[in-house]
Design an enzyme around this catalytic site. Structure first.
Site, PDB file in Angstrom:
ATOM      1  CE  LYS A  37      -3.018  -2.312   3.297  1.00 53.56           C
ATOM      2  NZ  LYS A  37      -3.549  -2.235   4.655  1.00 53.56           N
ATOM      3  N   GLY A  38       2.093   1.132   0.444  1.00 54.01           N
ATOM      4  CA  GLY A  38       2.936   2.290   0.744  1.00 54.01           C
ATOM      5  C   GLY A  38       3.064   3.332  -0.361  1.00 54.01           C
ATOM      6  CD  GLU A  93       8.121  -0.273  -2.676  1.00 51.08           C
ATOM      7  OE1 GLU A  93       6.993   0.255  -2.529  1.00 51.08           O
ATOM      8  OE2 GLU A  93       8.393  -1.415  -2.274  1.00 51.08           O
ATOM      9  CG  ASP A  94       6.804   2.590   0.262  1.00 48.95           C
ATOM     10  OD1 ASP A  94       7.584   1.745  -0.233  1.00 48.95           O
ATOM     11  OD2 ASP A  94       6.046   2.320   1.214  1.00 48.95           O
ATOM     12  CG  ASP A  97      14.748  -1.363   4.879  1.00 52.98           C
ATOM     13  OD1 ASP A  97      15.524  -0.506   5.308  1.00 52.98           O
ATOM     14  OD2 ASP A  97      14.342  -2.315   5.577  1.00 52.98           O
ATOM     15  CE  LYS A 125      14.683   2.519   5.637  1.00 53.82           C
ATOM     16  NZ  LYS A 125      13.983   2.328   6.947  1.00 53.82           N
ATOM     17  CG  PHE A 146      10.455   2.516  10.814  1.00 62.82           C
ATOM     18  CD1 PHE A 146      10.622   1.359  10.057  1.00 62.82           C
ATOM     19  CD2 PHE A 146       9.166   3.002  11.004  1.00 62.82           C
ATOM     20  CE1 PHE A 146       9.529   0.699   9.508  1.00 62.82           C
ATOM     21  CE2 PHE A 146       8.072   2.353  10.462  1.00 62.82           C
ATOM     22  CZ  PHE A 146       8.252   1.202   9.715  1.00 62.82           C
ATOM     23  CB  VAL A 147      10.717   7.513   7.395  1.00 68.65           C
ATOM     24  CG1 VAL A 147      12.066   8.096   7.775  1.00 68.65           C
ATOM     25  CG2 VAL A 147      10.864   6.613   6.170  1.00 68.65           C
ATOM     26  CG  ASP A 153       2.350   1.015   7.428  1.00 66.28           C
ATOM     27  OD1 ASP A 153       3.242   0.801   6.582  1.00 66.28           O
ATOM     28  OD2 ASP A 153       1.852   0.114   8.133  1.00 66.28           O
ATOM     29  NE  ARG A 159      -0.854   2.163   5.037  1.00 63.46           N
ATOM     30  CZ  ARG A 159       0.158   1.373   4.688  1.00 63.46           C
ATOM     31  NH1 ARG A 159       1.153   1.857   3.978  1.00 63.46           N
ATOM     32  NH2 ARG A 159       0.190   0.107   5.054  1.00 63.46           N
TER      33      ARG A 159
END
Ligand code: IMP
Ligand code: MG
Length: 168
Positions: A37-38, A93-94, A97, A125, A146-147, A153, A159
């Protein structure tokens, strides 16, 4: 929570990314593939800043740290509804990682023979990478925090924040 990127900074970056992609694909049509969902808010803003024709579709993958990591394969909980053959595909993509999700997703989508396949990620990141993966377009490279916000979320919260925040 500490503000990392303001709404204004994010909007400026999204506009720049859309401008760059529109230029690179001038005269072509592209299919944006959002990773739910990001990416939904980033994709909505990116798509509206594009100056070339875009179509949109979405995938949803098994949640972070589960199916993908153990099987080494992408597990779709919602697959695309559009055939990729011959299309200029841009995966939206958000955040990147470990890189595991996008590495496997792009391999899987490439097997469907699109004309081209690129990846745009709003955040990256690089310090957290576990597999070798580079996106074609990156908004911001950030430290290992962590953002949340702007689609991202923590346990489904935050969100809808307009900026991006570091969760303490
Ligand atoms: P990767 O496979 O480790 O690259 O996983 C990336 C996915 O993990 C992203 O699509 C996010 O859903 C999630 N994720 C990674 N870092 C963060 C973060 O800082 N905030 C929220 N979600 C994150
Ligand atoms: Mg995600």
């Amino acid at each position: 929570m500490k503000l990392l990127l303001s709404e204004k900074e994010v909007q400026k970056k999204v506009e720049a990314l859309a401008g760059k992609i529109s230029q690179d694909f001038l005269g072509k049509e592209i299919l944006l593939v959002g990773v739910l969902k990001g990416a939904f808010i980033f994709m909505a803003d990116l798509a509206r800043q594009m100056t070339i024709p875009v179509k949109m579709d979405f995938v949803r993958l098994a949640s972070y740290g589960t199916g993908i990591r153990s099987s080494g394969k992408v597990k779709f909980t919602k697959d695309l509804e559009t055939p990729l053959r011959g299309q200029n595909v841009i995966v939206v993509e958000d955040i990147i990682d470990t890189g595991i999700t996008l590495k496997h997703l792009s391999q899987c989508l490439k097997a469907r023979r699109p004309r081209s396949l690129k990846v745009v990620a709003l955040l990256d990141k690089p310090g957290r990478r576990e597999v070798n993966f580079h996106a074609d377009y990156v908004g911001f490279r950030i430290d290992d925090h962590f953002v949340v916000g702007y689609g991202l979320d923590c346990a489904e919260e935050y969100r809808n924040l307009r900026g991006i925040y570091v969760l303490k």
